[in-house]
Design a protein around this motif. Structure first.
Motif, short mmCIF file in Angstrom:
data_model
loop_
_atom_site.label_atom_id
_atom_site.label_comp_id
_atom_site.label_asym_id
_atom_site.label_seq_id
_atom_site.Cartn_x
_atom_site.Cartn_y
_atom_site.Cartn_z
N GLN A 1 0.82 -1.22 0.00
CA GLN A 1 0.00 0.00 0.00
C GLN A 1 0.84 1.26 0.00
O GLN A 1 0.32 2.36 -0.13
CB GLN A 1 -0.90 0.02 1.23
CG GLN A 1 -2.01 -1.00 1.17
CD GLN A 1 -2.88 -0.95 2.40
OE1 GLN A 1 -4.08 -0.84 2.32
NE2 GLN A 1 -2.27 -1.04 3.56
N GLY A 2 2.15 1.10 0.22
CA GLY A 2 3.03 2.27 0.26
C GLY A 2 2.95 3.03 1.56
O GLY A 2 3.43 4.16 1.66
N THR A 3 2.35 2.41 2.59
CA THR A 3 2.19 3.12 3.85
C THR A 3 3.35 2.85 4.82
O THR A 3 3.51 3.60 5.78
CB THR A 3 0.87 2.72 4.53
OG1 THR A 3 0.69 1.30 4.40
CG2 THR A 3 -0.30 3.41 3.87
N LEU A 4 4.14 1.81 4.56
CA LEU A 4 5.24 1.50 5.49
C LEU A 4 6.22 2.66 5.64
O LEU A 4 6.57 3.04 6.77
CB LEU A 4 5.96 0.22 5.06
CG LEU A 4 7.03 -0.26 6.04
CD1 LEU A 4 6.45 -0.56 7.41
CD2 LEU A 4 7.76 -1.48 5.50
N LEU B 1 5.69 5.75 5.34
CA LEU B 1 5.02 6.82 6.08
C LEU B 1 4.95 6.48 7.57
O LEU B 1 5.05 7.36 8.42
CB LEU B 1 3.62 7.05 5.51
CG LEU B 1 3.58 7.54 4.06
CD1 LEU B 1 2.15 7.55 3.54
CD2 LEU B 1 4.18 8.93 3.96
N ALA C 1 8.31 7.12 8.97
CA ALA C 1 8.57 8.55 9.10
C ALA C 1 7.69 9.23 10.14
O ALA C 1 7.84 10.41 10.40
CB ALA C 1 8.38 9.24 7.74
N ALA C 2 6.75 8.48 10.72
CA ALA C 2 5.88 9.05 11.76
C ALA C 2 6.60 8.94 13.11
O ALA C 2 7.41 8.05 13.32
CB ALA C 2 4.55 8.30 11.80
N PRO C 3 6.28 9.85 14.01
CA PRO C 3 7.06 9.91 15.25
C PRO C 3 6.62 8.93 16.34
O PRO C 3 6.79 9.21 17.50
CB PRO C 3 6.84 11.37 15.71
CG PRO C 3 5.52 11.73 15.17
CD PRO C 3 5.32 10.96 13.91
N LEU D 1 9.81 4.14 -1.00
CA LEU D 1 8.55 4.84 -1.25
C LEU D 1 7.74 4.12 -2.32
O LEU D 1 6.52 4.13 -2.32
CB LEU D 1 8.81 6.28 -1.70
CG LEU D 1 9.57 7.18 -0.73
CD1 LEU D 1 9.54 8.62 -1.23
CD2 LEU D 1 9.00 7.13 0.66
N LYS E 1 14.08 10.75 1.03
CA LYS E 1 14.05 9.66 2.00
C LYS E 1 15.01 9.93 3.16
O LYS E 1 14.70 9.65 4.31
CB LYS E 1 14.38 8.33 1.32
CG LYS E 1 13.21 7.77 0.51
CD LYS E 1 13.63 6.65 -0.40
CE LYS E 1 14.07 5.43 0.33
NZ LYS E 1 14.46 4.35 -0.63
N SER F 1 13.59 12.75 5.31
CA SER F 1 12.39 12.37 6.08
C SER F 1 12.66 11.17 6.99
O SER F 1 11.73 10.56 7.48
CB SER F 1 11.22 12.09 5.14
OG SER F 1 11.56 11.08 4.22
N ARG G 1 11.01 13.89 12.78
CA ARG G 1 9.69 13.37 12.41
C ARG G 1 8.55 14.21 12.97
O ARG G 1 7.47 14.26 12.39
CB ARG G 1 9.56 11.92 12.91
CG ARG G 1 10.42 10.96 12.12
CD ARG G 1 10.55 9.60 12.78
NE ARG G 1 11.50 8.78 12.05
CZ ARG G 1 12.01 7.66 12.50
NH1 ARG G 1 11.67 7.19 13.68
NH2 ARG G 1 12.88 6.98 11.77
N LEU H 1 5.32 14.35 5.00
CA LEU H 1 5.86 13.71 3.79
C LEU H 1 4.69 13.32 2.89
O LEU H 1 3.74 12.67 3.32
CB LEU H 1 6.66 12.46 4.17
CG LEU H 1 7.11 11.54 3.03
CD1 LEU H 1 8.07 12.27 2.10
CD2 LEU H 1 7.79 10.29 3.59
N PHE I 1 4.07 11.79 -1.09
CA PHE I 1 4.64 11.38 -2.36
C PHE I 1 3.55 11.12 -3.38
O PHE I 1 2.39 10.95 -3.04
CB PHE I 1 5.61 10.21 -2.23
CG PHE I 1 5.12 9.04 -1.43
CD1 PHE I 1 5.48 8.91 -0.11
CD2 PHE I 1 4.33 8.07 -2.01
CE1 PHE I 1 5.05 7.82 0.64
CE2 PHE I 1 3.90 6.98 -1.28
CZ PHE I 1 4.25 6.87 0.05
N GLY J 1 0.16 4.86 -0.51
CA GLY J 1 0.37 5.64 0.70
C GLY J 1 -0.92 5.96 1.44
O GLY J 1 -0.90 6.70 2.41
N ARG K 1 -3.15 14.50 4.45
CA ARG K 1 -2.48 13.61 5.40
C ARG K 1 -1.13 14.19 5.82
O ARG K 1 -0.75 14.18 6.99
CB ARG K 1 -2.28 12.23 4.76
CG ARG K 1 -1.69 11.20 5.70
CD ARG K 1 -1.18 9.99 4.97
NE ARG K 1 -0.36 10.33 3.82
CZ ARG K 1 0.85 10.86 3.89
NH1 ARG K 1 1.39 11.11 5.07
NH2 ARG K 1 1.53 11.16 2.81
#
Lengths: 259, 317
Positions: free
Chosen positions: A83-86, A88, A91-93, A257, B55, B58, B83, B88, B90, B95, B156
């Motif tokens: 899904q391409g969410t990994l 993200l 990169a999330a805190p 990505l 990359k 981020s 972070r 971010l 793309f 995503g 988002r």
């Protein structure tokens, strides 16, 4: 905040599970496969005319079915990758653990539910009767015991995405082989039994058998407690694994990505 | 004033899967500074190293050597701090959790970025309104068009109200109208003082919305220019294409001052390439005088501009 993350992730997991199955494909595909596995091993008991062996294999495979479903969360990072969410999530805190713990919580319910369905379908067929009220809570203990290891496999799959399914299958079948599912653990050398002690299912299944044979005894409670302790230990390892493996993925560039 | 984003001698190598092969250099000694509140473009062809740089900035990838900071936080030493201040986004279809609605996607990311529960609802409503998705907020994302998904991506990325926003090829695959809408949204963010680092391979996009543009190729930074320089290049290396041009007229045009080359395409179209600004008009006038009525201008490709401006230092076409 962690609970909020897990709750939101659970919604994602629920939607994904719903998208994977219709009730027909679940019943006639997945459940039928588990029923066939359980029936196959229970039939060994029928072949040799041993009621004890029939019940041993039936209970063992019902419990193993729960573990199979719960460990299946391991390769789930593949979903996030596709899904391409990994990236993200990386990169999330926040830690990845509540994300994966939450998104797969539905597998606990599904695993226990499937174990019960298999039992209900197969037990009458192979002539097993009795009081099995202890089955649901014991299966839930096994599911919880398996959850931590499933999460650890999920963490591992971040670093080695191509190995997620392999590790999942290796762990599951090793657990089935040495965990007292179809044959007693005592047939294996001592060191193999010791290794099995660190795997989920093993203590929970022992506790379940004790509950069914002798009722609510201290030994049964102890074994179920050990099952939960094994699960908690693996959960802790998974927590470290998510930090370690995501750090490794950042180093070697396996988190992309575009996958 | 402290730069919002800095990189110093940044280098990233990748080990090939096969043993014995040399490492692949994705970034080579990249040093740049992005000032607070600017839209800084990173322009380069596919494989130039744009995404690798995003990359690293981020915190998804660590550099092999060199340093990078975002608002003073080192991306390797203190990724957690980085972070918390970045968003971010793309391009492409991915995503998003497509089985969830836009609202549920945003609720999820709000939790991940620690947006307080009491603020989450109002912030999501405001973002959905801003990107024009209010009416479809509760529909599953899988039913969205490509442009709607990209706008949701932006929402988002903004859920934590980040000071610095990384946009990696955000308009790739969008139709012109959706691209324009997206760019307009990005420009409103500049007005709010956000720092935006945008990668693109579209010169027109870089010229249209960036305050400064860094040009990158094969992992190396070639130059940082203002959009007016880009515009000048685009104009200088503009092409004229015309159909129905006789051989005599083609010969006449090729002799005009400022014409670098003429080329007859397989379908008979004559392509005239220019070397300096201000020659397109006389070329078109000459063609019209020769009775040609099917003609127009085309911007140069990024590869051509690189080759013309940077020569051997730039891309080899």
């Amino acid at each position: 905040m962690t609970i909020r993350i897990a709750a939101n992730a659970a919604r994602v997991g629920y939607r994904e599970t719903r998208s994977q199955y219709t009730w027909r494909s679940w019943l006639f595909g997945w459940v039928l496969r588990l029923v066939a596995q359980t029936l196959f091993f229970a039939a060994m008991g029928i072949l040799v005319g041993s009621d004890d062996l029939i019940e041993f294999a039936l209970i063992g495979n019902v419990a193993a079915g729960v573990t199979l479903m719960v460990l299946g969360i391991g390769p789930d990072t593949a979903w996030e990758r596709s899904q391409g969410t990994l990236p993200l999530l990386i990169a999330a805190p926040r830690s990845l653990l509540p994300v994966f713990a939450g998104r797969n919580v539905f597998h606990l319910v599904q695993g226990v539910g499937e174990g019960l369905v298999i039992f209900v379908l197969v037990a009458p067929w192979v002539g097993v009767e009795g009081n099995y009220l202890w089955l649901p809570p014991a299966l839930m203990a096994i599911a919880l015991g398996s959850y931590g290891l499933g999460l650890f496999i999920a963490a591992f799959a971040i670093r080695k995405p191509r190995w997620g399914n392999t590790i999942y299958n290796l762990v599951y079948w090793t657990t089935v082989a040495i965990g007292g599912v179809n044959v007693s653990r005592t047939v294996f050398p001592h060191w193999v039994q010791q290794v099995g002690s660190f795997l989920p299912l093993v203590h929970g299944l022992t506790g379940l058998r004790e509950l069914l044979s002798n009722g609510f005894t201290g030994a049964a409670v102890g074994q179920l407690g050990l099952e939960l302790a094994v699960g908690a230990a693996w959960f802790t390892v998974a927590l470290a694994g998510f930090a370690l493996f995501s750090q490794g993925g950042r180093k070697d560039g396996t988190i992309d990505l575009v996958e | 004033m402290q730069s919002a984003v800095t990189t110093t001698a940044l280098r990233r190598e990748f080990k090939p899967r096969k043993r014995g092969l040399d490492p692949i250099t994705a970034l080579d000694d990249v040093s740049l500074a992005v000032e607070p509140g600017e839209i800084h473009g990173l322009l380069g062809p596919n494989g130039a190293g744009k995404t690798t740089l995003v990359k690293i900035l981020s915190t998804i990838l660590t550099p092999t050597s060199g340093t990078a900071t975002v608002l003073g936080h080192d991306v390797v030493e203190d990724p957690g701090a980085v972070r918390r201040v970045i968003g971010l986004v793309f391009g492409g279809d991915r995503g998003l959790y497509t089985l969830l609605s836009a609202r549920h996607n945003l609720e999820y990311w709000a939790a991940l970025y620690g947006v307080p529960s009491r603020d989450t609802g109002s912030r999501i409503d405001a973002l959905l309104a801003r990107v024009g998705l209010t009416r479809r907020a509760d529909d599953r994302v899988e039913t969205y068009s490509r442009g709607m998904r990209q706008r949701l991506h932006l929402a988002r990325g903004l859920i934590s109200d980040p000071e610095v926003l990384f946009l990696d090829e955000p308009t790739v695959g969008l139709d012109p109208v959706a691209s324009l809408e997206f760019r307009q949204l990005v420009m409103t963010l500049r007005e709010e003082g956000k720092t935006i680092f945008l990668t693109t391979h579209d010169m027109g996009e870089a010229e249209a919305i960036c305050d400064r543009v860094s040009l990158i190729d094969r992992g190396a930074l070639l130059a940082t220019e203002g959009p007016e320089t880009l515009g000048r290049w685009i104009t200088a290396y503009e092409r004229v294409e015309a159909r129905g041009v006789t051989d005599d007229a083609a010969t006449m045009v090729s002799g005009l001052p400022g014409v670098m080359s003429t080329q007859r395409l397989p379908d008979g179209t004559l392509r005239i390439e220019t070397a300096v600004t201000g020659v397109v008009r006389p070329i078109m006038e000459a063609l019209l005088a020769a009775g040609v009525t099917e003609l127009g201008t085309r911007p140069p490709s990024l590869e051509e501009v690189y080759l013309r401006v940077f020569g051997d230092r730039g891309l080899q076409v």
